[in-house]
Every structure is written in structure tokens, then in C-alpha cells.
Design a protein around this motif. Structure first.
Motif, short mmCIF file in Angstrom:
data_model
loop_
_atom_site.label_atom_id
_atom_site.label_comp_id
_atom_site.label_asym_id
_atom_site.label_seq_id
_atom_site.Cartn_x
_atom_site.Cartn_y
_atom_site.Cartn_z
N ARG A 276 1.42 4.03 2.68
CA ARG A 276 2.16 4.02 3.89
C ARG A 276 3.54 4.71 3.72
O ARG A 276 4.45 4.95 4.62
CB ARG A 276 2.76 2.44 3.86
CG ARG A 276 1.55 1.59 4.45
CD ARG A 276 2.14 0.46 5.32
NE ARG A 276 1.26 -0.63 5.40
CZ ARG A 276 1.75 -1.80 6.08
NH1 ARG A 276 3.23 -2.09 6.28
NH2 ARG A 276 0.92 -2.59 6.07
N ILE A 277 3.73 5.10 2.53
CA ILE A 277 5.38 5.79 2.11
C ILE A 277 5.00 6.98 1.30
O ILE A 277 6.19 7.66 0.75
CB ILE A 277 6.14 4.59 1.44
CG1 ILE A 277 5.71 4.19 0.09
CG2 ILE A 277 7.00 3.75 2.18
CD1 ILE A 277 6.58 3.70 -0.70
N ASP B 6 0.89 -1.16 0.06
CA ASP B 6 -0.02 -0.02 -0.15
C ASP B 6 1.03 1.13 -0.01
O ASP B 6 1.58 1.61 1.11
CB ASP B 6 -0.91 -0.04 1.15
CG ASP B 6 -1.84 0.90 1.24
OD1 ASP B 6 -1.70 2.16 0.42
OD2 ASP B 6 -2.53 1.41 2.32
N LEU B 7 0.95 1.97 -1.14
CA LEU B 7 1.72 3.01 -1.31
C LEU B 7 1.56 4.18 -0.21
O LEU B 7 2.26 5.01 -0.05
CB LEU B 7 1.98 3.63 -2.72
CG LEU B 7 2.69 2.65 -3.81
CD1 LEU B 7 2.57 3.35 -4.97
CD2 LEU B 7 3.95 2.16 -3.25
#
Ligand code: SF4
Lengths: 196, 465
Positions: free
Chosen positions: A194-195, A191-192
Motif C-alpha cells: 500500500r505504500i 501490507d507494505l
């Protein structure tokens, strides 16, 4: 992409094995954001040698390059195929190719034809006497005015791309339903958010 | 079902559609993008009015062109290319780790570091060293710009089924040697086209004994053996490396993922199309002497004589290489003097690489006349190294400590060799002009590069007094 059915013309023999894409187009030309205009930088460092085969008068306008084994190994830069195509080549014949280069060539309208080393040697010998070859991508045969005929294998997907001058993406987008079906049960692996 | 290889399991799980007698349409789990091979792809999407199908599976970074010294980008072309990436990512909704974001770095360093790279995935990038990610048991391969566009538009790629090859490393790696020595020796043995058309799976005790970072080094250089990809089956080393990384699954999802990952290793009795065995038990540190990575010898060896090669193509290639490298046959490698040292690249610029090199140089000095630089693989690695004080060790020894990027691996930024300069480099390619027109590159491990910096010539790091 323009269609590539039959090509007739002179061949240039580049008698070296393992020619990597760094030689075909050095990195300083990869900063451009265009897709055209790489021909003048083809083999940039080797071209500084006046005796290099591509500097010969008869090399200009030749549509066929006969190369050594493992041609186009190394970097994935498609600029290498663009440079060859822009210089005027439509066909590269070699005993083997770097895998990524091979695909890049097809996607750039340049036919990479792999032949057994003996057949490449026969072609070199033939063009050494009379420099003319015809490469027929529809019938998959190379012929020389002296009667020499060499058939070659070519995967049907790549053949279609070249002969029809196809947009490979349009072809895949026609499979949209299959992709939708695959994605219906697809869960991303990360899950992008998160960054980001 | 018959016994399947790790490769085949990943492949099968990603086939969207199989054309009869044609390529499979393969789904891509992660698409990594950088500034050099993407602008033409985005431009063509724009011209054709096509969106990026899955921005949520696409990540971009700036690496190839970025300067590694502080200050603005002075090269207008590099600046334009980086700016194009920024604009394209904004327009198409792609997450970008721009220079200065703290997450940027070499594309193959940040994927594993962020936990984006996971076992069982398909990963592509417009870069041949995408094979690196295979170290975690992902099927990862480099693609050209047309294919970058294809994946951006469709999240799939038509792919012919490659052959499989098993490269088995047997024996115990001697003390002081590294993953780099293993993979250079393997390429020397199987040749730069030995893996052509194949996906290599690396197996054996010596692979199992490697850390995750060492495995990344091995898989990174798969392309230098001509392979499409390199793979290592995931195990506890892999899982320990991944756990807790920002994008790795967590909680219940971690347990579920572990269960799936345990199913990935090749089944007992799975068949490979080709195989090679590399005995590492008597391996010595490796140094390349020529202009491709297969032209390699142990450090206590000599530059070969072209007449030793029976194959005429090979003999000619060796002659050309020695001329380019300005080396005479029979010269002991330990007598070859160097001008520059580069510790960096997606092959060897992770934290363990920097720790190993720092250990060698601690309390010593770079030889007079040698210019040595360390370029961390990512902003994160740089930060971690600084937290551990490695930057101070390197600088005290006379190394320059730089910002993250590809740097002298390919010299698209200002870090290049001048004509005739000789470099001990931890990167992956020693092609003519790779690090700068006329420059001469010798590939070796980080410890060996550090030893070369101290001695001013190649030296067996194990014999440093
Ligand atoms: S470090 Fe070198 S090999 Fe790796 S991605 Fe950058 S330029 Fe390519």
C-alpha cells in the motif's frame, strides 16, 4: 566472537554516574560503516583533557573498567561497546547499566557485570592498593590478590554467549521450527504494497 | 486467567518459545531500519550468507545523516552511509523511503504517520527512541546493531521478561502546558535510571486528555527515564488517529482489529512491579538546566546549588553539569540567554508541535542575535505544514524552514552547535556535546522554544505579552 572465560589484569576506575553512550563514542564517529576501529575515538571529548583517567599510562591495556551507576545510558549505538572492546576492555563493572548497552556489550564480547554499589566500592578500594583483578566468567566470581572474592549474578543466556563466544543468531536459527510454527498462523499487521 | 497488564498481553501474544529459566524468543511485527545502526548488520548477513527473513515486515528510512538544506550531501562519510543503506535495501529486498521520496522522515515519525504502528504490535528499531511507538499501545523498544542483524535474520529476539512500572499522571494539566512538560517533570521526579529494566505504562486522566501526538512525545522520552519501553493503552483517540492511514486496516479488517484492540488495556486489578504518581495540576513549563534530562526545573525556578544535593554522586554530577553548562547556582532560568533555537526531532516535530509553535511566533520576531530553525519530522509533516501556511509564519518571524530529518537533535548532519553556544531545543537529550562538541542544550516544549526564540532567553510562554 572470541570467547571470554577468565580475564586478569589492571582496572581503570571511571568515577562518574550516568555516563551516556554519547560520551563513550560521539556521533561524528557513527558514520563509518565498519564494525572495528572505534577504540581510538573512545571518550573522544573527555580524552582531550590530559588528566582524564584513560589518558594515564597505566590505563592502556587494562582489561577491566570500573564505572559508576547507570553506565551506558542513552542512545542504542552499539559503537559504544565496540569502542570499549576495541580499546582493550573485556569487562565493565558498575552498580547498574543502561539496558540496551548491557545487551550490546554481551553481543560485542564485553562482559557487563552489575554489582551492588558497596561491592563496587570494595573493588575500587582494593585496586587502589594493588591494581590487579581476575574476573572468572565461568564461575562468576571476581577476585583480588589480597583475598577479596566477590561472586556476581549473570544470566545464563548471556554467560553462554560470552563464555562460548557464541553467534546468537545461529543459536536462534536452531529454533527455526518453532519460528516456522509461529508463522504458520501469523498474519502481518500491514501490507507494505500500500505504500511502496 | 489472572489480571494482566497491557504489556503482558502483548508479550504473551508474541512468545515464539520460552526457554526454561531463560529469555523468551519474541516475534517482531515491525522492524524499522535507518542508515546509522544498520550497515554492520547487513554486512554480517552478507558475510554469513543469511537472507532477511521477512522483508515484508521491514521498513527503512533515511533520517539521521540527511542535510536539511537543499543541495547535495557534501559530507563523504554521510553520503557513503546513505548509499550503503540504499544498496543494502535493494540487495535484501527491503522497502526504503529515501530522501526525496516524499515519505522519508524521522523513523519514529513515519511509523505512526503511515499507520504502520498499531496497537498490540511488537516493534523494534536500532534506535533508543523506538519507545515512541508505545503511544499507540505497541510494545516498542530500541536495540543495538547485533540485535538489528538478529531480527533481520530471524524476525525474533531473545528477551528477558522486563519489570513493569505504572506512571500515573493525576490532575488536569494547566492551560498552556504540553506533553513535553509532563514527561520532563516525570523524569525529574523518577530520575534518569528510574525506569531501568522496566516497561512503563502511562496512565491517568492527564494522559487520556492528551492527543495522539502528545502521547507520542511522552512515550518518546521513556528511554530518558532509563526504561525499555513506554506504553499507553489504546482508546478512541488512538483509533481516530489510525483510521484511514495508508497501512492501517480498512473495511472488515478495521472492525476486526478494533475488536482485538479493545481487549488490550490492562485488566482491572493487574499488578505492576513499581509505581509512581505525578501530579500535573500545578505543573509549570519545564526547562532543563543540566546535562541529562532529569536535571530539570520549572521556568520560574533557578539553577540549583550543588550543595542542595545530599547524595555525593549527584552533587558531583551537578557540579560537573553546571561547569559544562556555564551556569551559576541561583541564576533564575528566565535570565539565561540563548544563541540558537531548534524546533524538531522525533520528540516534537509533528504537525501539532509545529502548529503550537507557529501560534506563538505568529506576527512576532525572533530576538536579535538568535538563530532559530524548524525541522519538520517527516516529508509529510513538512508538506502538511506548508499547506497550512505554517512555513510562511515561521519564516516571517525569522525562523529558517528546513527539510525533514533528525538534524540538530544529534548533529550528525551540518546542523550543529558551536562550542559554547546555548540552544533551546525541543529534542530529548541534553547530554554533553549532543548537539555539537561544547554546545549547551536546554530541553523544553515547542511553545516554550518559540517563546525563547522571541525573547532571546527562557520565558514562560503564558506570560508573553
Ligand atoms: S530525532 Fe534525535 S532522538 Fe529522534 S531518532 Fe533522530 S537522532 Fe534519534
Amino acid at each position: 566472537m572470541r570467547a571470554l572465560r577468565t580475564v586478569t589484569g589492571r582496572a581503570v576506575v571511571l568515577d562518574r554516574a550516568d555516563v551516556d553512550t554519547d560520551q563513550i563514542i560521539p556521533k561524528q564517529f557513527l558514520k563509518r560503516i565498519e564494525r572495528t576501529g572505534y577504540g581510538e575515538f573512545l571518550f573522544f571529548d573527555w580524552m582531550r583533557d590530559p588528566d582524564f583517567v584513560l589518558n594515564r599510562e597505566e590505563s592502556h591495556g587494562a582489561p577491566v573498567l570500573i564505572a559508576g551507576r547507570n553506565f551506558g545510558c542513552g542512545s542504542s549505538r552499539e559503537h559504544a561497546a565496540w569502542a570499549l572492546e576495541d580499546f582493550g576492555f573485556r569487562v565493565v563493572i558498575a552498580p547498574s547499566f543502561g539496558d540496551i548497552f548491557r545487551t550490546n556489550a554481551v553481543n560485542s564480547g564485553l562482559a557487563p557485570i552489575a554489582l551492588p554499589a558497596e561491592d563496587v566500592a570494595r573493588l575500587r578500594e582494593a585496586v587502589g592498593r594493588q591494581n590487579e583483578l581476575t574476573v572468572d566468567l565461568e564461575r562468576l566470581v571476581i577476585s583480588h590478590p589480597n583475598g577479596l572474592r566477590i561472586e556476581f549474578p549473570f544470566d545464563a543466556h548471556s554467560q553462554e554467549t560470552l563464555v562460548e563466544g557464541l553467534d546468537d543468531i545461529a543459536r536462534t536459527l536452531k529454533r527455526g521450527e518453532a519460528i516456522d510454527a509461529f508463522e504458520a498462523s501469523y498474519v502481518p499487521r500491514f501490507d507494505l504494497a500500500r505504500i511502496s | 486467567m489472572s489480571a494482566r497488564t497491557l504489556f503482558r498481553k502483548i508479550w504473551d501474544a508474541h512468545v515464539v518459545e520460552q526457554a526454561p529459566d531463560g529469555p523468551a524468543l519474541l516475534y517482531i511485527d515491525l522492524h524499522l531500519v535507518h542508515e546509522v545502526t544498520s550497515p554492520q548488520a547487513f554486512e554480517s548477513l552478507r558475510v554469513n550468507g543469511r537472507p532477511v527473513r521477512r522483508p515484508d515486515l521491514t521498513v527503512a528510512t533515511m533520517d539521521h545523516n540527511v542535510p536539511t538544506l537543499d543541495g547535495p550531501i557534501t559530507d563523504p562519510l554521510a553520503r557513503a552511509q546513505l548509499e550503503a543503506l540504499r544498496q543494502n535495501c535493494e540487495e535484501f529486498g527491503v522497502l526504503l523511503f529515501a530522501t526525496g521520496s516524499g515519505r522519508e522522515g524521522i523513523v519514529h515519525v513515519i511509523g505512526p504517520e503511515l499507520g504502520l504502528t498499531q496497537p498490540g504490535m511488537t516493534i523494534v528499531c536500532g534506535d533508543s527512541h523506538t519507545s515512541t511507538h508505545g503511544a499507540l499501545g505497541a510494545l516498542a523498544f530500541g536495540i543495538g546493531t547485533s540485535e538489528v542483524e538478529h531480527v533481520l535474520a530471524t524476525q525474533t529476539l531473545p528477551q528477558a521478561l522486563p519489570r513493569t512500572m505504572r506512571v500515573d499522571f493525576v490532575g488536569e494539566l494547566p492551560f498552556g502546558l504540553a506533553a513535553k512538560d509532563m514527561v520532563l517533570a516525570a523524569i525529574g521526579q523518577i530520575g534518569v535510571a528510574g525506569g531501568q529494566g522496566r516497561v512503563i505504562e502511562y496512565t491517568g486522566d492527564a494522559i487520556r486528555a492528551l492527543s495522539m501526538e502528545g502521547r507520542l512525545t511522552v512515550c518518546n522520552m521513556s528511554i530518558e527515564a532509563g526504561a525499555r519501553a513506554g506504553l499507553i493503552a489504546p482508546d478512541d483517540v488512538t483509533f481516530a488517529y489510525l483510521e484511514g492511514r495508508p497501512c492501517a486496516p480498512s473495511g472488515a479488517a478495521w472492525e476486526a482489529a478494533l475488536g482485538a484492540w479493545h481487549q488490550l488495556p490492562s485488566d482491572e486489578g493487574a499488578v505492576y512491579d513499581d509505581a509512581a504518581t505525578i501530579d500535573v495540576s500545578r505543573l509549570k513549563p519545564q526547562v532543563t538546566w543540566g546535562t541529562n534530562p532529569g536535571m530539570v526545573a520549572p521556568v520560574d525556578g533557578v539553577v540549583p546549588d550543588p550543595s542542595d544535593f545530599s547524595d555525593p554522586d549527584q552533587r558531583e554530577a551537578v557540579e560537573r553539569a553546571l561547569r559544562y553548562m556555564d551556569l551559576a547556582p541561583g541564576t533564575p532560568l528566565v535570565e539565561v540567554a540563548i544563541d540558537k533555537v531548534f524546533i524538531g526531532s522525533c520528540t516534537n516535530a509533528r504537525i501539532e508541535d509545529l502548529r503550537t509553535a507557529a501560534q506563538v511566533v505568529a506576527g512576532r520576531r525572533v530576538a536579535d542575535g538568535v538563530h532559530a530553525i524548524v525541522v519538520p519530522g517527516s516529508a509529510h509533516v513538512k508538506q502538511q505544514a506548508e499547506d497550512e501556511g505554517l512555513d510562511a509564519i515561521f519564516q516571517a518571524a525569522g525562523f529558517e524552514w528546513r527539510r525533514a530529518g533528525c538534524s540538530m537533535c544529534l548533529g550528525m548532519n551540518p546542523d550543529i552547535l558551536r562550542p559554547g553556544e546555548r540552544c533551546a531545543s525541543t529534542s530529548n537529550r541534553n547530554f554533553e556535546g549532543r548537539q555539537g562538541a561544547g554546545g549547551r542544550t536546554h530541553l523544553l516544549s515547542p511553545a516554550m522554544a518559540a517563546a525563547a526564540a522571541l525573547k532571546g532567553r527562557f520565558a514562560d510562554v503564558r506570560e508573553l505579552s
